[in-house]
Design an enzyme around this catalytic site. Structure first.
Site, PDB file in Angstrom:
ATOM      1  N   GLY A  49       0.864  -1.333   0.000  1.00 38.04           N
ATOM      2  CA  GLY A  49      -0.177   0.102  -0.115  1.00 38.04           C
ATOM      3  C   GLY A  49       0.966   1.200   0.186  1.00 38.04           C
ATOM      4  N   GLN A  54       3.183   9.837   1.537  1.00 33.39           N
ATOM      5  CA  GLN A  54       4.423   9.260   1.619  1.00 33.39           C
ATOM      6  C   GLN A  54       5.135   9.441   0.122  1.00 33.39           C
ATOM      7  OE1 GLN A  54       2.554   5.164   2.397  1.00 33.39           O
ATOM      8  NE2 GLN A  54       4.717   4.860   3.048  1.00 33.39           N
ATOM      9  N   CYS A 102       6.745  -0.442   6.740  1.00 36.99           N
ATOM     10  CA  CYS A 102       6.191   0.657   6.263  1.00 36.99           C
ATOM     11  C   CYS A 102       7.235   1.117   5.313  1.00 36.99           C
ATOM     12  CB  CYS A 102       5.942   1.729   7.236  1.00 36.99           C
ATOM     13  SG  CYS A 102       5.443   3.186   6.646  1.00 36.99           S
ATOM     14  N   LEU A 103       7.272   1.510   4.006  1.00 37.77           N
ATOM     15  CA  LEU A 103       8.123   1.863   3.204  1.00 37.77           C
ATOM     16  C   LEU A 103       8.892   3.467   3.575  1.00 37.77           C
ATOM     17  CD1 LEU A 103       6.677   1.430  -0.490  1.00 37.77           C
ATOM     18  CD2 LEU A 103       8.352  -0.047   0.918  1.00 37.77           C
ATOM     19  N   HIS A 144      -3.718   0.959   7.919  1.00 38.35           N
ATOM     20  CA  HIS A 144      -2.393   1.530   7.596  1.00 38.35           C
ATOM     21  C   HIS A 144      -2.341   2.684   6.849  1.00 38.35           C
ATOM     22  CE1 HIS A 144       2.350   0.667   7.532  1.00 38.35           C
ATOM     23  NE2 HIS A 144       2.021   1.612   6.829  1.00 38.35           N
ATOM     24  N   GLU A 145      -2.955   2.526   5.831  1.00 35.36           N
ATOM     25  CA  GLU A 145      -2.837   3.626   4.895  1.00 35.36           C
ATOM     26  C   GLU A 145      -3.791   4.829   5.225  1.00 35.36           C
ATOM     27  OE1 GLU A 145      -0.490   3.521   2.737  1.00 35.36           O
ATOM     28  OE2 GLU A 145      -0.197   1.289   3.038  1.00 35.36           O
ATOM     29  N   HIS A 148      -1.899   6.835   7.736  1.00 39.26           N
ATOM     30  CA  HIS A 148      -0.895   7.938   6.827  1.00 39.26           C
ATOM     31  C   HIS A 148      -1.612   9.004   6.573  1.00 39.26           C
ATOM     32  CE1 HIS A 148       2.912   5.804   6.409  1.00 39.26           C
ATOM     33  NE2 HIS A 148       2.405   4.827   5.790  1.00 39.26           N
TER      34      HIS A 148
HETATM   35 ZN   LIG Z   1       3.331   2.924   5.811  1.00 34.62          ZN
END
Ligand SMILES: [Zn+2]
Length: 177
Positions: A49, A54, A102-103, A144-145, A148
């Site tokens: 995701g 991000q 997480c990226l 999670h998204e 963000h």
């Molecule tokens: Zn993330």
């Protein structure tokens, strides 16, 4: 299409609450290009995701997909989905704890409690309203998204940091045999 630079923890954009989009904005060429670039960027870095903040765009857009992912090999598939202005109604009868990465927080993983099932309302990339329920890992990725988009990261959701681990140690000590 382009692979975008991913903001890392500490960049203030990750802590800002993102801005919702109008249908006209969604249908505009720059936003359609941003969505394509977000999908390309998520795939390039083997994410499941990605939220627009991000990639330094403080807008309420998230993309997700789980398909033969080397970072999450054991997880069930989730079709490519674009969520704009998503709202989550928690059907939080049950909380489930599982690993997340997480990226924007490279090389780390930790156990995060999340609602096992949720109801989602959003607009798709054409600006049409969608509504669906999600459970398990699918529900986890969306939560999670969604976090963000509201300026939160998974570390904020952990009960404590005792499970926080680097990926190499995760593979060595924590991966289910
Ligand atoms: Zn993330």
């Amino acid at each position: 299409m382009a692979i975008l630079k991913v903001a890392r923890l500490g960049h203030p954009v990750l802590r800002r609450i993102t801005t919702p989009l109008s249908v006209a904005e969604i249908q505009s060429a720059p936003i359609q290009r941003l969505i394509d670039d977000m999908i390309e960027t998520m795939k390039e870095y083997n994410g499941v995701g990605l939220a627009a903040d991000q990639v330094h765009e403080s807008k309420q857009i998230a993309v997700l997909e789980v398909a033969d992912n080397p970072r999450y090999p054991e997880k069930p598939p989730v079709p490519l989905t674009v969520l704009i202005n998503p709202q989550i109604t928690n059907l939080c009868e049950e909380i489930e704890e599982d690993w997340e990465g997480c990226l924007s927080i490279p090389d780390l993983r930790g156990r995060v409690p999340r609602c096992k099932s949720i109801q989602v309302q959003a607009l798709d990339r054409d600006g049409r309203a969608v509504s669906f329920s999600a459970a398990g890992f699918h529900a986890r990725v969306i939560q999670h998204e969604w976090d963000h988009l509201n300026g939160r990261v998974y570390l904020d959701r952990m009960r404590d940091f005792s499970s926080l681990t680097f990926l190499a140690e995760f593979a060595r000590f924590w991966l289910p045999a």
